[in-house]
Design an enzyme around this catalytic site. Sequence first.
Site, PDB file in Angstrom:
ATOM      1  N   ARG A 172      48.223  35.884  44.891  1.00 36.34           N
ATOM      2  CA  ARG A 172      46.925  36.624  45.112  1.00 36.34           C
ATOM      3  C   ARG A 172      46.422  36.849  46.571  1.00 36.34           C
ATOM      4  NH1 ARG A 172      48.282  36.820  40.838  1.00 36.34           N
ATOM      5  NH2 ARG A 172      47.752  36.580  38.853  1.00 36.34           N
ATOM      6  N   SER A 245      39.493  37.731  35.733  1.00 33.73           N
ATOM      7  CA  SER A 245      39.636  36.378  35.913  1.00 33.73           C
ATOM      8  C   SER A 245      38.708  36.065  37.207  1.00 33.73           C
ATOM      9  CB  SER A 245      40.996  35.848  36.300  1.00 33.73           C
ATOM     10  OG  SER A 245      41.725  36.254  34.886  1.00 33.73           O
ATOM     11  N   GLU A 342      38.738  34.541  42.470  1.00 33.89           N
ATOM     12  CA  GLU A 342      39.512  35.648  42.988  1.00 33.89           C
ATOM     13  C   GLU A 342      38.839  36.904  43.507  1.00 33.89           C
ATOM     14  OE1 GLU A 342      42.383  37.240  40.341  1.00 33.89           O
ATOM     15  OE2 GLU A 342      42.875  35.375  39.406  1.00 33.89           O
TER      16      GLU A 342
END
Length: 350
Positions: A172, A245, A342
């Site tokens: 990520r 998410s 995130e």
Amino acid sequence: MSDAVQTGWQLSEQAPLRTLNTFHVEATARWLLNVQAPEALPQALAAPEIAGQPLLVLGSGSNVLLAGDPPGCVLCFDNRETSIIAHRADHAIVRAGAGVNWHALVLYALQQGLSGLENLALIPGTVGACPIQNIGAYGAQVGDFIHVVEAFDRHSQQFVRLDAADCAFGYRDSVFKQQPERYLIVAVEFNLPLLHELRLDYAGIREELASMGAELAGAADVAQAVINIRRRKLPDPDVLGNAGSFFKNPLLPSEQIAALQASFADMPVYPGEHAGQGKLSAAWLIEQCGWKGKREGDAGVSPDHALVLVNYGTATGAQLLDFARRIAESVRERYSVILEPEPRIIGAHW
């Protein structure tokens, strides 16, 4: 709201952003710049209203939380061309503009007989956003299939081409996330194989394929399995505001993992990105702390997936951020594990 229209771009003043973020929170851009022709970007950025001002790029706003009004100018790319620019014996290079819908690109690749992106089906967002977060799901990461990212370098004021190594992809993570003020992604080239070893060992994909009767699965079958799973587990952002998410799965040293397992024997652990580390399930940690399905006002956690923060209607970005902070704090207190968001937080600090 006043508008200034030029060849290849349009500048609007006091633009509402509720429809430009998937949490559907209210926010206003002092200036909103829509770019249809990336080659016009230098001219657009030199417009006196926005020259030198902070710049926030929004694709579909599927990986941001607007906790306040963004400073300066919001930039949206509206270039939506997709094409195969090179054929090889065993793969092809597909080029897509930054404004292309991500899921539409996955479907395009499958229609062309190309594989690699099938596990990333139905992820909300645009092509221009996908390298920033190195989007991943069901055992795949987009960085594994990126050939070149085409971007405008605000430092050199030049268009540049960055190969996968230049992009510094991680879990990520990427150079674009590390230097958010530098690069403006205008297009991405993908190296997609004709034949690809399918990733089937993650999150019930084999079971879903079996229920579909697809014992001899191809890439299109895997994509459909992922679509089915995501539709069951994740709320449609067009119906219920969310950004997928919200927390990363924590990557921890093996020694810390072992200590946690000694105290919490049922804690699931997955392989990390590198040797000497493991990955925890943020969803499991959050659920164990009692947050799954919890709601306060219009801010809440999905009852179907503990990783998904949702806006039931009129929650503000600041309220959602406060809710997320309290989730992370409860996990830290119980497990001594730090959760990281995130989405990019705009208008406030995490």
